[in-house]
Design an enzyme around this catalytic site. Sequence first.
Site, PDB file in Angstrom:
ATOM      1  CG  ASP A 212      -1.838   1.129   1.369  1.00  0.00           C
ATOM      2  OD1 ASP A 212      -2.775   1.188   0.556  1.00  0.00           O
ATOM      3  OD2 ASP A 212      -1.667   1.992   2.266  1.00  0.00           O
ATOM      4  CD  GLU A 248      -2.186   2.756  -3.690  1.00  0.00           C
ATOM      5  OE1 GLU A 248      -3.221   3.374  -3.953  1.00  0.00           O
ATOM      6  OE2 GLU A 248      -1.508   2.981  -2.661  1.00  0.00           O
TER       7      GLU A 248
HETATM    8  C1  AAO Z   1      -9.315   8.366   6.207  1.00  0.00           C
HETATM    9  C2  AAO Z   1     -10.138   9.624   5.972  1.00  0.00           C
HETATM   10  C3  AAO Z   1      -9.253  10.845   5.972  1.00  0.00           C
HETATM   11  C4  AAO Z   1      -8.473  10.928   7.283  1.00  0.00           C
HETATM   12  C5  AAO Z   1      -7.694   9.638   7.463  1.00  0.00           C
HETATM   13  C6  AAO Z   1      -6.932   9.579   8.786  1.00  0.00           C
HETATM   14  O1  AAO Z   1     -10.832   9.492   4.728  1.00  0.00           O
HETATM   15  O2  AAO Z   1     -10.063  12.003   5.830  1.00  0.00           O
HETATM   16  O3  AAO Z   1      -7.585  12.012   7.259  1.00  0.00           O
HETATM   17  O4  AAO Z   1      -8.585   8.515   7.412  1.00  0.00           O
HETATM   18  O5  AAO Z   1      -7.806   9.681   9.837  1.00  0.00           O
HETATM   19  C7  AAO Z   1      -7.933   4.773   2.596  1.00  0.00           C
HETATM   20  C8  AAO Z   1      -8.981   5.819   2.229  1.00  0.00           C
HETATM   21  C9  AAO Z   1      -8.740   7.126   2.944  1.00  0.00           C
HETATM   22  C10 AAO Z   1      -8.615   6.909   4.451  1.00  0.00           C
HETATM   23  C11 AAO Z   1      -7.414   5.972   4.638  1.00  0.00           C
HETATM   24  C12 AAO Z   1      -7.126   5.677   6.103  1.00  0.00           C
HETATM   25  O6  AAO Z   1      -8.963   6.004   0.830  1.00  0.00           O
HETATM   26  O7  AAO Z   1      -9.865   7.958   2.695  1.00  0.00           O
HETATM   27  O8  AAO Z   1      -8.410   8.133   5.123  1.00  0.00           O
HETATM   28  O9  AAO Z   1      -7.724   4.720   3.995  1.00  0.00           O
HETATM   29  O10 AAO Z   1      -8.230   5.130   6.717  1.00  0.00           O
HETATM   30  C13 AAO Z   1      -3.256   8.774  -2.449  1.00  0.00           C
HETATM   31  C14 AAO Z   1      -2.138   7.761  -2.209  1.00  0.00           C
HETATM   32  C15 AAO Z   1      -2.585   6.340  -2.364  1.00  0.00           C
HETATM   33  C16 AAO Z   1      -3.878   6.061  -1.587  1.00  0.00           C
HETATM   34  C17 AAO Z   1      -4.920   7.055  -2.080  1.00  0.00           C
HETATM   35  C18 AAO Z   1      -6.252   6.867  -1.383  1.00  0.00           C
HETATM   36  O11 AAO Z   1      -1.047   8.029  -3.079  1.00  0.00           O
HETATM   37  O12 AAO Z   1      -1.556   5.508  -1.872  1.00  0.00           O
HETATM   38  O13 AAO Z   1      -4.446   8.393  -1.807  1.00  0.00           O
HETATM   39  N1  AAO Z   1      -4.307   4.675  -1.716  1.00  0.00           N
HETATM   40  C19 AAO Z   1      -3.998   3.680  -0.658  1.00  0.00           C
HETATM   41  C20 AAO Z   1      -5.152   2.727  -0.420  1.00  0.00           C
HETATM   42  C21 AAO Z   1      -6.309   3.454   0.224  1.00  0.00           C
HETATM   43  C22 AAO Z   1      -5.894   3.957   1.600  1.00  0.00           C
HETATM   44  C23 AAO Z   1      -4.482   4.373   1.691  1.00  0.00           C
HETATM   45  C24 AAO Z   1      -3.606   4.272   0.636  1.00  0.00           C
HETATM   46  C25 AAO Z   1      -3.961   4.732   3.011  1.00  0.00           C
HETATM   47  O14 AAO Z   1      -5.493   2.093  -1.609  1.00  0.00           O
HETATM   48  O15 AAO Z   1      -7.451   2.646   0.323  1.00  0.00           O
HETATM   49  O16 AAO Z   1      -6.710   5.098   1.964  1.00  0.00           O
HETATM   50  O17 AAO Z   1      -3.523   3.509   3.597  1.00  0.00           O
HETATM   51  C26 AAO Z   1      -3.518  12.184  -6.458  1.00  0.00           C
HETATM   52  C27 AAO Z   1      -2.207  11.445  -6.233  1.00  0.00           C
HETATM   53  C28 AAO Z   1      -2.422  10.097  -5.593  1.00  0.00           C
HETATM   54  C29 AAO Z   1      -3.305  10.214  -4.366  1.00  0.00           C
HETATM   55  C30 AAO Z   1      -4.646  10.847  -4.812  1.00  0.00           C
HETATM   56  C31 AAO Z   1      -5.641  10.959  -3.678  1.00  0.00           C
HETATM   57  O18 AAO Z   1      -4.237  11.555  -7.521  1.00  0.00           O
HETATM   58  O19 AAO Z   1      -1.556  11.272  -7.459  1.00  0.00           O
HETATM   59  O20 AAO Z   1      -1.168   9.578  -5.218  1.00  0.00           O
HETATM   60  O21 AAO Z   1      -3.537   8.900  -3.842  1.00  0.00           O
HETATM   61  O22 AAO Z   1      -4.347  12.141  -5.319  1.00  0.00           O
HETATM   62  O23 AAO Z   1      -5.171  11.861  -2.729  1.00  0.00           O
HETATM   63  C32 AAO Z   1      -6.318  13.113 -10.822  1.00  0.00           C
HETATM   64  C33 AAO Z   1      -4.794  12.954 -10.899  1.00  0.00           C
HETATM   65  C34 AAO Z   1      -4.322  11.960  -9.843  1.00  0.00           C
HETATM   66  C35 AAO Z   1      -4.744  12.478  -8.503  1.00  0.00           C
HETATM   67  C36 AAO Z   1      -6.273  12.517  -8.518  1.00  0.00           C
HETATM   68  C37 AAO Z   1      -6.889  12.954  -7.198  1.00  0.00           C
HETATM   69  O24 AAO Z   1      -6.954  11.900 -11.224  1.00  0.00           O
HETATM   70  O25 AAO Z   1      -4.447  12.500 -12.177  1.00  0.00           O
HETATM   71  O26 AAO Z   1      -2.914  11.795  -9.883  1.00  0.00           O
HETATM   72  O27 AAO Z   1      -6.714  13.429  -9.514  1.00  0.00           O
HETATM   73  O28 AAO Z   1      -6.493  14.267  -6.910  1.00  0.00           O
END
Ligand code: AAO
Length: 512
Positions: A212, A248
């Site tokens: 992850d 990932e």
């Molecule tokens: C939760 C709450 C948060 C709170 C947190 C702590 O929702 O509000 O702050 O708890 O209390 C999952 C959920 C999260 C959750 C987290 C922990 O999705 O909502 O937070 O569990 O419980 C990034 C990372 C990527 C990650 C993704 C979700 O790079 O690694 O965010 N995925 C993994 C897992 C996922 C998990 C986590 C990681 C954490 O698969 O399930 O989160 O363990 C850009 C960046 C990406 C970034 C995204 C989202 O993407 O490039 O790297 O991913 O933003 O922030 C266009 C662009 C694209 C961009 C996108 C969005 O498409 O081309 O690049 O827009 O802006």
Amino acid sequence: MKLLVLAGLLALSFGRHDPHMKHGRTSIVHLFEWRWADIAIECERYLAPKGFGGIQISPPSESIVITNPWHPWWQRYQPISYNLCSRSGTEEELKDMITRCNNVSVNIYVDVVINHMCGAAAGEGNHSDCGTYFNAQKKDFPSVPYSSWDFNDGKCKTVSGEIENYHDIFQVRDCQLVSLLDLAMESNYVRGKVAEYMNKLIDMGVAGFRVDACKHMWPGDLIAIYDRLHNLNTTWFSNGSKPFIYQEVIDLGGEPIQASEYTGLGRVTEFKYSSKLGTVMRKWEKEKLCYLKNWGEGWAFKPSDKAVVFVDNHDNQRGHGAGGAAVLTFWDARLYKMAMGFMLAHPYGVTRVMSSYRWDRRFENGKDQNDWMGPPSHGNGSTKSVPINPDSTCGDGWVCEHRWRQIRNMVIFRNVVHGQPFSNWWDNGNNQIAFSRGNRGFIVINNNDGTLDETLDTGLPEGTYCDVISGDKHCAGCSGKQLHVDREGKAHFYISGEDEDPFIAIHIDAKL
Ligand code: AAO
């Protein structure tokens, strides 16, 4: 000598790109949020007989328990210890599942959350899967143990302590991802603890890991951890097998951190595949199926032997992560099945099939307000088991896309054509395409509104074939359409633009 050492090193790291699937099987299914006990029986009664190669399981480490919102799925991405105790079950159940799946040659790949622990605001106490105490404010996780020394805060230069700008590679690696407590991976101690956790799983018999949030860890730190990993358990895997690693890394272009920084270490999840395939199938941005002729590296994807691919994943099917509105999911079943058909027929990458649960989608201002909802649960928040209906679909809110005939049969198709070249491409200059995989399989897709009525080169030997999309081959014949391939390998195809499944797939094992 130097060359030999280099070749040796390359071979070592290449080992991590191999999923070690057995009996020519080729696909992973992500049984998102399934309980270990249900997975064990699913391996025996369905996945092995239907030729699935492996399963991605939800994080098995003990996590925080959140009740506001009510037990969201994402609580599992907030570990508080590496105890193997989660809402999917106990360590005993995990072990039993790994053993039973291995015994029928279905591999287990574990989703490991190693970049961080729980959210900084998670507080203090024992609101965790198995009642283990932790204190997020003090960064105290006595059960690992981790203390404030083991986190990155000193290195992060943003005022908030969080990642504020994805264009600053130091922030992305050294600051908190959505306020999750960021482990200091350059520390020998932290590396050791993470490796110990992964090695325990390897020794239990897992075949590899989905790692992850790799974008948020320095490649050098990851190498140091991977280098400490044991070889796979020789009860089920050949001597010297390295764990399969797929990382990932969301790289849709436009950010300084690129997935290619990680492809030497293991495979990466190719997010462009998911987002582009959805765009093409939906015919957005003037895309057409005929443009798929050079799908793969020709679309600026990573090399095929470095990629894990999927139509949707657990994040982007609900608007988390990346990929946007184009991503296809079970909610768009007709296009979804076609996209899955294409993915599984096409030679690029290691394929991962999503298996989801339904939730109450509620869009407001373009965002699903219920994107947090966890799996089908009992009143106390514990996950329900997966009941199987008489028609072999799943009940109680479990979608089980992997059991949909069209998808399951294309998983088999992929095994049957494994290693065969991509050939006999045909398109109508628009949204009708066809191709074969050597002389073992052929697929035709009609995503035009009108009819497809064509005689095409299938590359297959003469005979009558059962279309595995509209039906199944069984001893008495075929429950779907039948296609006749003549001596020249040509067959006539008719697909109405109104068909529920406007595509046909035939292969050598479905010859009547
Ligand atoms: C939760 C709450 C948060 C709170 C947190 C702590 O929702 O509000 O702050 O708890 O209390 C999952 C959920 C999260 C959750 C987290 C922990 O999705 O909502 O937070 O569990 O419980 C990034 C990372 C990527 C990650 C993704 C979700 O790079 O690694 O965010 N995925 C993994 C897992 C996922 C998990 C986590 C990681 C954490 O698969 O399930 O989160 O363990 C850009 C960046 C990406 C970034 C995204 C989202 O993407 O490039 O790297 O991913 O933003 O922030 C266009 C662009 C694209 C961009 C996108 C969005 O498409 O081309 O690049 O827009 O802006």
